[in-house]
Design a protein around this motif. Structure first.
Motif, short mmCIF file in Angstrom:
data_model
loop_
_atom_site.label_atom_id
_atom_site.label_comp_id
_atom_site.label_asym_id
_atom_site.label_seq_id
_atom_site.Cartn_x
_atom_site.Cartn_y
_atom_site.Cartn_z
N VAL A 279 0.83 -1.20 0.00
CA VAL A 279 0.00 0.00 0.00
C VAL A 279 0.87 1.25 0.00
O VAL A 279 1.88 1.32 0.72
N VAL A 280 0.48 2.25 -0.79
CA VAL A 280 1.14 3.55 -0.82
C VAL A 280 0.14 4.60 -0.36
O VAL A 280 -1.07 4.35 -0.34
N PRO A 281 0.61 5.80 0.02
CA PRO A 281 -0.32 6.83 0.49
C PRO A 281 -1.44 7.15 -0.48
O PRO A 281 -2.56 7.45 -0.07
N ASP A 282 -1.17 7.10 -1.79
CA ASP A 282 -2.21 7.38 -2.76
C ASP A 282 -3.39 6.42 -2.63
O ASP A 282 -4.54 6.81 -2.86
N ASP A 283 -3.12 5.17 -2.28
CA ASP A 283 -4.21 4.20 -2.08
C ASP A 283 -5.11 4.65 -0.94
O ASP A 283 -6.35 4.62 -1.05
N THR A 286 -7.10 7.85 -1.99
CA THR A 286 -8.19 7.56 -2.93
C THR A 286 -9.38 6.95 -2.22
O THR A 286 -10.53 7.32 -2.48
N GLU A 287 -9.12 6.05 -1.31
CA GLU A 287 -10.20 5.35 -0.63
C GLU A 287 -10.83 6.18 0.49
O GLU A 287 -12.01 6.02 0.80
N ALA A 288 -10.05 7.05 1.10
CA ALA A 288 -10.55 7.85 2.23
C ALA A 288 -11.77 8.68 1.85
O ALA A 288 -12.67 8.90 2.66
N THR A 289 -11.83 9.13 0.61
CA THR A 289 -12.92 10.02 0.17
C THR A 289 -14.27 9.33 0.14
O THR A 289 -15.31 10.01 0.13
#
Length: 319
Positions: A279-283, A286-289
């Motif tokens: 997992v990278v921060p972008d994952d 993207t999902e947090a929203t």
């Protein structure tokens, strides 16, 4: 490995590659029916792979039910649909014990919740007592009727829809139920080109009628197992914790620990969809929203959950 273990460092590269390929096949299959919602389709797939449930909220007629049906039709598992109405009873969902005169015993007749994919259509039209019939199944994958526990099929996913109009004829979902949905998605109206393409496809027989499975239930189980092996390093876990704490400090009700777990699982599935075993921060971003906003109530100065999450993503850094 347990379902809540999201810090696994071992990597099953073959399994991750197979899971990613499965997800992409399903997305392409659903796009044979659904036009212009690739991001939303991907979000549903990451929820399914991350062992979560999905709530689709929007105005009537934008394709919520058709999207859920198309995803379910892409697997060869069982599918049941429940049309929620004001007179629907909990037993209509979970099932009921019926006296068998031949044996002199009660036989359990399972309700529609006993399926791999359950579509709860217009879930907010039923009163809270009926909605709560899903709580145990969504959290523990089991149903208790008259003191006896029955396990629902595995894998198990609930995709529910609710409309945003006719508020005087609907019931608000209790927070205990909202928190059990990994994601809450909005479809919106299609743009002109997408709507024209959609109209072209449905001339004659509807394309959903020709949709065939592109994966088996066993494929889905294997893919879920592979997703659970995706590496989540400590800085990523701490980042998720800080995001959740930010929402709790900035709102009357912030993201629960269940929400933090859901975010990590969704990020693991997003990594698989992107072809990675870590997992990278972008994952996470993207999902947090779509994982966090519906768990938040009234931020400072009346901010919505979406605004609180946007502020958290702008303010909280990855260390």
């Amino acid at each position: 490995m347990t379902d809540t273990d999201t810090s696994v460092t071992g990597q099953d590269h073959d399994g991750v590659e197979a899971a990613g390929a499965l997800a992409r096949r399903v997305v392409e299959n659903v796009e044979r029916v659904i036009v212009g919602h690739r991001d939303e389709i991907a979000h549903i797939l990451t929820a399914v792979l991350g062992r979560g449930h999905v709530l689709l909220e929007d105005v009537p007629g934008v394709g919520k039910t058709m999207l859920a049906r198309s995803v379910a039709a892409s697997f060869d598992g069982s599918f049941k649909r429940v049309q929620f109405t004001p007179d629907l009873l909990p037993a209509d969902i979970t099932g009921v014990n019926v006296f068998n005169q031949k044996t002199g015993e009660f036989d359990f007749r399972p309700g529609p919740v006993f399926a791999n994919v359950v579509l709860g259509d217009e879930i907010n039209r039923a009163p809270p007592k009926t909605q709560s019939a899903l709580l145990e199944a969504m959290e523990e994958e089991q149903v208790t009727v008259d003191g006896e526990t029955h396990t629902v099929p595995s894998p198990f996913t609930v995709v529910a829809t609710q409309n945003t109009v006719e508020r005087d004829r609907t019931y608000e979902l209790p927070m205990a139920e909202l928190d059990r949905f990994m994601k809450k998605l909005h479809l919106g109206y299609p743009d002109a080109d997408d709507e024209a393409a959609m109209l072209d496809r449905i001339v004659g027989q509807h394309p959903v009628d020709d949709l065939t499975p592109v994966a088996t239930v066993e494929d889905l189980r294997d893919a879920r197992d592979a997703v659970s092996t995706v590496t989540v390093e400590e800085p990523i876990r701490e980042y998720v914790t800080r995001l959740a704490r930010y929402t709790r400090e900035e709102a009357q009700l912030g993201v629960s620990p269940r929400g933090s777990i859901a975010l990590l699982r969704a990020a693991q599935a997003r990594a698989v969809l992107s072809g990675r075993s870590y997992v990278v921060p972008d994952d996470v971003q993207t999902e947090a929203t779509v994982v966090m906003p519906h768990r938040i109530r009234t931020g400072r100065d009346g901010q919505s959950g979406t605004e609180v999450v946007a502020a958290a993503l702008d303010t909280v850094s990855v260390e």
